[in-house]
Motif scaffolding. Sequence first.
Motif, PDB file in Angstrom:
ATOM      1  N   PHE A 172       0.822  -1.009   0.144  1.00  0.00           N
ATOM      2  CA  PHE A 172      -0.013   0.075  -0.070  1.00  0.00           C
ATOM      3  C   PHE A 172       0.754   1.341  -0.086  1.00  0.00           C
ATOM      4  O   PHE A 172       2.110   1.209   0.357  1.00  0.00           O
ATOM      5  CB  PHE A 172      -0.920   0.035   1.268  1.00  0.00           C
ATOM      6  N   ARG A 173       0.183   2.579  -0.409  1.00  0.00           N
ATOM      7  CA  ARG A 173       0.831   3.746  -0.344  1.00  0.00           C
ATOM      8  C   ARG A 173       1.026   4.020   0.995  1.00  0.00           C
ATOM      9  O   ARG A 173      -0.015   4.046   1.809  1.00  0.00           O
ATOM     10  CB  ARG A 173       0.361   4.659  -1.504  1.00  0.00           C
ATOM     11  N   THR A 174       2.146   4.712   1.457  1.00  0.00           N
ATOM     12  CA  THR A 174       2.465   5.221   2.575  1.00  0.00           C
ATOM     13  C   THR A 174       1.575   6.518   3.240  1.00  0.00           C
ATOM     14  O   THR A 174       1.569   7.312   2.329  1.00  0.00           O
ATOM     15  CB  THR A 174       3.892   5.654   2.935  1.00  0.00           C
ATOM     16  N   PRO A 175       0.745   6.237   4.361  1.00  0.00           N
ATOM     17  CA  PRO A 175       0.064   7.524   4.682  1.00  0.00           C
ATOM     18  C   PRO A 175       0.739   8.604   5.353  1.00  0.00           C
ATOM     19  O   PRO A 175       1.891   8.330   5.906  1.00  0.00           O
ATOM     20  CB  PRO A 175      -1.047   6.788   5.707  1.00  0.00           C
ATOM     21  N   TYR A 176       0.415   9.680   5.063  1.00  0.00           N
ATOM     22  CA  TYR A 176       1.109  11.011   5.627  1.00  0.00           C
ATOM     23  C   TYR A 176      -0.026  11.842   6.149  1.00  0.00           C
ATOM     24  O   TYR A 176      -0.953  11.983   5.910  1.00  0.00           O
ATOM     25  CB  TYR A 176       1.683  11.561   4.360  1.00  0.00           C
ATOM     26  N   SER A 177       0.313  12.214   7.384  1.00  0.00           N
ATOM     27  CA  SER A 177      -0.378  13.251   8.053  1.00  0.00           C
ATOM     28  C   SER A 177      -0.422  14.480   7.443  1.00  0.00           C
ATOM     29  O   SER A 177       0.727  14.869   7.108  1.00  0.00           O
ATOM     30  CB  SER A 177       0.071  13.199   9.517  1.00  0.00           C
TER      31      SER A 177
END
Length: 278
Positions: A172-177
Amino acid sequence: MVGSYDPFRLVPPHHYTSRNPAPFRVSVSMNVMLLMDFHAHLAHTEIIGLLGGHYFPDREIMEVIYVYPCKSSSTGFQCEMDPASEVAAREVFAEKGLEFVGWYHSHPTFDPQPSIRDIENQTQYQEMWRREDGVEPFIGVIVTPYDIEHDSNVSRFQFWMSGTNYDLSGQFRTPYSCQHSFLQNENLQEETFSQMASLVEEYHNYDQRVNMSETYRKDEEVSRLDKLIESLSSHINVSSNAAETFISQVRELMSADFRPNKNEETSKLDATKELILS
């Protein structure tokens, strides 16, 4: 779970830096925060909704100014949006001249970190709204209203999006805040309270609705309604008179229309007696 793939695993978002800056800034309306927070407080299960606003590529900023609470099929572990609600939301956004800029859902009692399933959904939305310049102006918001391990009575919010890079697993694509600011010079909108009243009517007979008269934490006198009011108050940035009037209206709405009726209380009491006798 299939192999090492667990769609419900929570993934702590990374943070954008000066070397890896966010693709745009996010500015959010006070009324949006109020309605998302209010919606999340109503049920023990997850809730879901869509966000409308505008993306300004010349200023690299997204403004989130409207909430459309959606109907859903929900369990304690996931929440699926009713397709008809999404269609209805698009129609409302079009009528108001708004763009479809995000979605929100709740994690009722656990960290507001996206699950792998959340990331997959977010990524699909971003890819759907990708611009020719490669920017994907679409955000996710997760609201956690009832984490008793959290000292504050104010709900926790996570604004986030899928980054361009993939997790080390490649799944999955890395989540960013996403950092967010608040729109200035706003007023409390009558439509916001009207939407709250509609939600109360919708959830009034829901079997997993929250009993606002119950205490929020053990050994404390703060009710769930008190907790809701405190959390909502944290978002309000208007004159004290306007704020007090709005909060009084919300408290009256919840006290009158969102408590279990006598039949429900009697049924719970009878069930408890049967359990004891058995």
